[in-house]
Motif scaffolding. Sequence first.
Motif, PDB file in Angstrom:
ATOM      1  N   PHE A 193      14.615  28.271  60.013  1.00 18.12           N
ATOM      2  CA  PHE A 193      13.202  28.268  60.380  1.00 18.12           C
ATOM      3  C   PHE A 193      12.440  29.211  59.453  1.00 18.12           C
ATOM      4  O   PHE A 193      12.897  30.320  59.188  1.00 18.12           O
ATOM      5  N   HIS A 194      11.289  28.779  58.986  1.00 18.91           N
ATOM      6  CA  HIS A 194      10.435  29.646  58.190  1.00 18.91           C
ATOM      7  C   HIS A 194       9.841  30.704  59.116  1.00 18.91           C
ATOM      8  O   HIS A 194       9.530  30.416  60.277  1.00 18.91           O
ATOM      9  N   GLU A 195       9.676  31.914  58.625  1.00 16.65           N
ATOM     10  CA  GLU A 195       9.173  33.008  59.467  1.00 16.65           C
ATOM     11  C   GLU A 195       7.793  32.728  60.048  1.00 16.65           C
ATOM     12  O   GLU A 195       7.452  33.244  61.106  1.00 16.65           O
ATOM     13  N   ASP A 196       6.998  31.924  59.368  1.00 19.72           N
ATOM     14  CA  ASP A 196       5.633  31.645  59.815  1.00 19.72           C
ATOM     15  C   ASP A 196       5.513  30.314  60.551  1.00 19.72           C
ATOM     16  O   ASP A 196       4.416  29.779  60.684  1.00 19.72           O
ATOM     17  N   ILE A 197       6.634  29.793  61.058  1.00 21.83           N
ATOM     18  CA  ILE A 197       6.605  28.506  61.756  1.00 21.83           C
ATOM     19  C   ILE A 197       5.739  28.620  63.015  1.00 21.83           C
ATOM     20  O   ILE A 197       5.780  29.627  63.729  1.00 21.83           O
ATOM     21  N   LEU A 198       4.945  27.609  63.241  1.00 22.23           N
ATOM     22  CA  LEU A 198       4.122  27.576  64.447  1.00 22.23           C
ATOM     23  C   LEU A 198       5.022  27.390  65.669  1.00 22.23           C
ATOM     24  O   LEU A 198       6.036  26.683  65.595  1.00 22.23           O
ATOM     25  N   PRO A 199       4.666  27.991  66.790  1.00 23.44           N
ATOM     26  CA  PRO A 199       5.490  27.839  67.998  1.00 23.44           C
ATOM     27  C   PRO A 199       5.722  26.381  68.391  1.00 23.44           C
ATOM     28  O   PRO A 199       6.823  26.019  68.802  1.00 23.44           O
ATOM     29  N   SER A 200       4.703  25.539  68.231  1.00 24.87           N
ATOM     30  CA  SER A 200       4.877  24.125  68.588  1.00 24.87           C
ATOM     31  C   SER A 200       5.894  23.453  67.666  1.00 24.87           C
ATOM     32  O   SER A 200       6.714  22.647  68.111  1.00 24.87           O
ATOM     33  N   SER A 201       5.883  23.809  66.397  1.00 24.89           N
ATOM     34  CA  SER A 201       6.852  23.250  65.438  1.00 24.89           C
ATOM     35  C   SER A 201       8.249  23.788  65.722  1.00 24.89           C
ATOM     36  O   SER A 201       9.236  23.055  65.618  1.00 24.89           O
ATOM     37  N   LEU A 202       8.327  25.054  66.088  1.00 19.37           N
ATOM     38  CA  LEU A 202       9.615  25.655  66.441  1.00 19.37           C
ATOM     39  C   LEU A 202      10.231  24.913  67.621  1.00 19.37           C
ATOM     40  O   LEU A 202      11.399  24.523  67.584  1.00 19.37           O
ATOM     41  N   LYS A 203       9.431  24.696  68.640  1.00 19.82           N
ATOM     42  CA  LYS A 203       9.905  24.009  69.839  1.00 19.82           C
ATOM     43  C   LYS A 203      10.399  22.598  69.501  1.00 19.82           C
ATOM     44  O   LYS A 203      11.479  22.190  69.915  1.00 19.82           O
ATOM     45  N   LEU A 204       9.622  21.874  68.724  1.00 17.95           N
ATOM     46  CA  LEU A 204       9.969  20.501  68.355  1.00 17.95           C
ATOM     47  C   LEU A 204      11.228  20.442  67.490  1.00 17.95           C
ATOM     48  O   LEU A 204      12.135  19.645  67.755  1.00 17.95           O
ATOM     49  N   LEU A 205      11.303  21.298  66.479  1.00 15.30           N
ATOM     50  CA  LEU A 205      12.444  21.286  65.566  1.00 15.30           C
ATOM     51  C   LEU A 205      13.726  21.727  66.271  1.00 15.30           C
ATOM     52  O   LEU A 205      14.794  21.133  66.064  1.00 15.30           O
TER      53      LEU A 205
END
Length: 115
Positions: free
Chosen positions: A40-52
Amino acid sequence: MQLPATFDGLIDEANQLDLYKKLILQLNKDFLLANIDLDFHEDILPSSLKLLLHETIYKLIQEKFTEYLNLLYIIDVPERQVKALDDKDLIILAEAVSFLILKREWQKVWYKNHY
């Protein structure tokens, strides 16, 4: 320590304590230890984190179950919590397991920061 009951609650608490990046770094560390190719990139958006994370867990359950179990072991997700989940719908199961993973990783980050 009172664990958040929702994904949004967890992210809000991590942001309030300025620990969101450390949460991402902890996830990356444990995924690397489990030999799962996900960074995960350090600046990943929370919504993208959840989805990925949800998508990755879903694929692991379906295609690489041994690696999935190894990941849960490395992250130290309580087995009783995983067994308590409804496993009839894999999409819902993957989402619930993703949240359990995030909660456990949050515990690690919170304790390291607090003590």
